[in-house]
Design an enzyme around this catalytic site. Structure first.
Site, PDB file in Angstrom:
ATOM      1  N   ASN A 223       0.826  -1.210   0.000  1.00  0.00           N
ATOM      2  CA  ASN A 223       0.000   0.000   0.000  1.00  0.00           C
ATOM      3  C   ASN A 223       0.861   1.260   0.000  1.00  0.00           C
ATOM      4  OD1 ASN A 223      -2.472  -1.156  -0.269  1.00  0.00           O
ATOM      5  ND2 ASN A 223      -3.026  -1.065   1.885  1.00  0.00           N
ATOM      6  N   ALA A 224       1.957   1.222   0.749  1.00  0.00           N
ATOM      7  CA  ALA A 224       2.834   2.397   0.798  1.00  0.00           C
ATOM      8  C   ALA A 224       3.442   2.673  -0.582  1.00  0.00           C
ATOM      9  CB  ALA A 224       3.929   2.189   1.846  1.00  0.00           C
ATOM     10  N   CYS A 275      -7.390   2.708   3.315  1.00  0.00           N
ATOM     11  CA  CYS A 275      -6.133   1.992   3.574  1.00  0.00           C
ATOM     12  C   CYS A 275      -4.862   2.822   3.474  1.00  0.00           C
ATOM     13  CB  CYS A 275      -6.028   0.812   2.626  1.00  0.00           C
ATOM     14  SG  CYS A 275      -7.223  -0.466   3.009  1.00  0.00           S
TER      15      CYS A 275
HETATM   16  C1  UDX Z   1      -5.884  -0.086  -2.119  1.00  0.00           C
HETATM   17  C2  UDX Z   1      -4.929  -1.083  -2.777  1.00  0.00           C
HETATM   18  O1  UDX Z   1      -4.917  -0.864  -4.195  1.00  0.00           O
HETATM   19  C3  UDX Z   1      -5.349  -2.506  -2.458  1.00  0.00           C
HETATM   20  O2  UDX Z   1      -4.394  -3.435  -2.976  1.00  0.00           O
HETATM   21  C4  UDX Z   1      -5.450  -2.672  -0.956  1.00  0.00           C
HETATM   22  O3  UDX Z   1      -5.905  -3.981  -0.638  1.00  0.00           O
HETATM   23  C5  UDX Z   1      -6.378  -1.642  -0.354  1.00  0.00           C
HETATM   24  O4  UDX Z   1      -5.953  -0.322  -0.724  1.00  0.00           O
HETATM   25  P1  UDX Z   1      -8.291   0.868  -2.710  1.00  0.00           P
HETATM   26  O5  UDX Z   1      -7.989   1.887  -1.661  1.00  0.00           O
HETATM   27  O6  UDX Z   1      -9.590   0.147  -2.669  1.00  0.00           O
HETATM   28  O7  UDX Z   1      -7.153  -0.254  -2.725  1.00  0.00           O
HETATM   29  O8  UDX Z   1      -8.226   1.586  -4.155  1.00  0.00           O
HETATM   30  P2  UDX Z   1      -7.042   2.041  -5.141  1.00  0.00           P
HETATM   31  O9  UDX Z   1      -7.446   1.662  -6.492  1.00  0.00           O
HETATM   32  O10 UDX Z   1      -5.717   1.598  -4.693  1.00  0.00           O
HETATM   33  O11 UDX Z   1      -7.117   3.626  -5.061  1.00  0.00           O
HETATM   34  C6  UDX Z   1      -6.745   4.351  -3.909  1.00  0.00           C
HETATM   35  C7  UDX Z   1      -6.836   5.832  -4.184  1.00  0.00           C
HETATM   36  O12 UDX Z   1      -5.818   6.249  -5.083  1.00  0.00           O
HETATM   37  C8  UDX Z   1      -8.155   6.281  -4.816  1.00  0.00           C
HETATM   38  O13 UDX Z   1      -8.560   7.495  -4.231  1.00  0.00           O
HETATM   39  C9  UDX Z   1      -7.796   6.469  -6.266  1.00  0.00           C
HETATM   40  O14 UDX Z   1      -8.645   7.361  -6.932  1.00  0.00           O
HETATM   41  C10 UDX Z   1      -6.386   7.018  -6.131  1.00  0.00           C
HETATM   42  N1  UDX Z   1      -5.555   6.839  -7.349  1.00  0.00           N
HETATM   43  C11 UDX Z   1      -5.285   5.585  -7.817  1.00  0.00           C
HETATM   44  C12 UDX Z   1      -5.003   7.951  -7.979  1.00  0.00           C
HETATM   45  O15 UDX Z   1      -5.225   9.095  -7.569  1.00  0.00           O
HETATM   46  N2  UDX Z   1      -4.207   7.755  -9.093  1.00  0.00           N
HETATM   47  C13 UDX Z   1      -3.909   6.515  -9.576  1.00  0.00           C
HETATM   48  O16 UDX Z   1      -3.169   6.424 -10.565  1.00  0.00           O
HETATM   49  C14 UDX Z   1      -4.471   5.395  -8.919  1.00  0.00           C
END
Ligand code: UDX
Ligand code: UDX
Length: 458
Positions: A223-224, A275
């Site tokens: 996640n980090a 997360c």
């Molecule tokens: C995340 C991890 O991806 C997942 O593996 C873990 O189990 C839980 O945390 P999640 O928080 O559900 O999943 O969604 P994710 O798709 O990772 O997006 C997190 C945030 O980052 C969202 O706000 C998304 O909009 C943002 N994001 C994602 C961006 O701003 N830019 C990107 O390129 C990708």
């Protein structure tokens, strides 16, 4: 029907519910029971309106519920009747005492471990599904194996990597399944039992095993790293805005280097979700605890940049709208922290909405799935807020639209129709870079993307 294995999951949330539904779906020979302390949650899981929105989840729950998937309230019976127990209760950031604002609050975890000990009448495998600080399994083991009697407990770490919005596909086709255990005979046996469960549908080469501490740490580090990529591209988006470079072009060029890769390089108003922030704060706390202040500072900067990105968005709205937002109507397109979910936990939209209200703007929020949560998030906040399901109606008479969630429906709206009903000059702040900026500019909008030169008529 005699089931081959009897599996319990404690915690019917975004992780526990979908994960257990998938196991039930893929393994009709196992009985899966899900229990939660919140009776409303359980009755929602047993109803036609599930407590969470996740594409594909309804179908899978409908196919399995009442056959080999059961949602119940009775934790005591749940523990007594099952041999394998997943624990996916929440582990929020602590809000009190030592480590407040940083460390994970493990009280629900510990209570759950004590309940497992109290009600168990036979040996169990206990699986950490929630994301936890490294070494939590040790505390778990110490609690569970406190009474020396004929019952024994093996604790495994099996972090869940699903992302919301794509959870069912992530569960069905995971990049990897990680299982950490003690390297004792009984630890290795427990590990094997869990491997066999996943092997019902996941190719064996994708099921990896490790020692228990590596497994716990890998989840937080994954996640980090993901969050760090977003903060890296967002930091560069600020530089693009100063230099007339275009962040989409930069991200494409950088991401085509196969060593770097193209995913998670979308500049945005900032990352949200339950997360990323929580897990990084946890990592920072852990590093400080072990005296690694440089490492802690490094990871903390990922969160600082995320905060900065949200502040920058507000700053851009304020300065381009003549330094006052008081009494201006601003429409927020999207409130969920990402598309295809109704979840708003840590959504940048919450911060943006609050800051706009501080500036005395009037806000109208639209979102296809998150309005119920948005209402709860802003309950009691002072100022003029309204909620509207239809984006066209939401934008009527507004001075500006801010796109905060990358819902597909926003890409294909009739922006001419929207522009015609708005107060002029009409501004469009695309916090997700999903719109056709040139076309919106040609219609008459002043367009402010992230990390690209603005398109204005001034
Ligand atoms: C995340 C991890 O991806 C997942 O593996 C873990 O189990 C839980 O945390 P999640 O928080 O559900 O999943 O969604 P994710 O798709 O990772 O997006 C997190 C945030 O980052 C969202 O706000 C998304 O909009 C943002 N994001 C994602 C961006 O701003 N830019 C990107 O390129 C990708
Ligand atoms: C949670 C954690 O937040 C995350 O760190 C971890 O990776 C997975 O589990 P999530 O499923 O999104 O994530 O949390 P949430 O939707 O809040 O679900 C947790 C559920 O546990 C809630 O329904 C809550 O009522 C339940 N719970 C909590 C219990 O059943 N018993 C408890 O003692 C505490």
């Amino acid at each position: 029907m005699i089931f081959e294995k009897k599996i319990l999951c404690i915690g019917a949330g975004y992780v526990g519910g979908p994960t257990m539904a998938m196991i039930a779906y893929k393994c009709p020979q196992y009985r899966i029971t899900v229990v939660d302390i919140n009776p409303t949650r359980i009755s929602e899981w047993n109803s036609d309106e599930l407590p969470i929105y996740e594409p594909g989840l309804d179908e899978i729950v409908r196919a399995t519920r009442g056959k080999n998937l059961f949602f119940i309230n009775n934790i005591e019976a749940g523990i007594k009747d099952n041999d394998i127990i997943f624990v996916s209760v929440n582990t929020p950031t602590k809000t009190f005492g030592v480590g407040s604002g940083m460390a994970a609050d493990l009280q629900y975890w510990e209570k759950t471990a004590r309940q497992i000990l109290q009600y168990s009448e036979s040996s169990k495998i206990v699986i950490e599904k929630s994301t936890l600080p490294v070494k939590t399994a040790l505390a778990m083991e110490n609690i569970l194996n406190y009474k020396s009697n004929s019952i024994s407990f093996d604790v495994l770490s099996n972090p869940e990597f699903l992302a919301e919005g794509t959870a069912m596909n992530d569960l069905e086709n995971p990049d990897r399944i990680l299982i950490g255990s003690r390297e004792t005979q009984s630890g290795m046996d427990a590990r094997k039992t869990l491997v066999e469960i996943y092997a019902n549908w996941v190719p064996r080469e994708k099921i990896i095993t490790s020692n228990i501490w590596s497994s716990e740490l890998s989840k937080i580090v994954s996640n980090a790293f993901l969050a760090q990529r977003i903060s890296s591209i967002n930091a560069i988006s600020a530089l693009c805005e100063k230099t007339d470079a275009d962040i989409t072009e930069v991200a494409k060029a950088v991401g085509m280097d196969s060593r770097i890769g193209s995913k998670f390089l979308n500049a945005s108003v900032g990352f949200g979700g339950s997360c990323f922030k929580k897990d990084i704060l946890n990592l920072v706390y852990l590093c400080r605890h072990y005296g690694l202040s440089e490492v802690a500072d490094y990871w903390e900067s990922v969160i600082r940049i995320n905060q900065y990105q949200q502040e920058r968005f507000i700053w851009s709205m304020l300065t381009t709208m003549f330094n006052t937002l008081a009494d201006k109507k601003i429409c927020l397109f999207g409130f969920a922290f990402k598309a295809n979910t109704g979840d708003t936990r840590e959504s940048p939209a919450i911060f943006i909405a609050r800051r706009l209200l501080e500036e005395k703007a009037e806000i109208i929020i639209t979102d296809p799935k998150a309005l119920r949560n948005a209402r709860a998030d802003l309950a009691g906040v002072e100022g003029k807020v309204s909620f509207e399901g239809d984006p066209y109606r939401a934008a009527e008479k507004c001075h500006a639209i801010a796109v905060l969630t990358e819902w597909d429906i926003y890409r294909n709206l009739d922006f001419q129709k929207i522009y015609d009903t708005m107060t002029k000059p009409a501004s469009l702040f695309d916090g997700r870079n999903i719109l056709d900026h040139k076309r919106c500019f040609d219609i008459g909008f002043n367009v402010y993307p992230i990390g690209k030169p603005p398109l204005t008529h001034f």
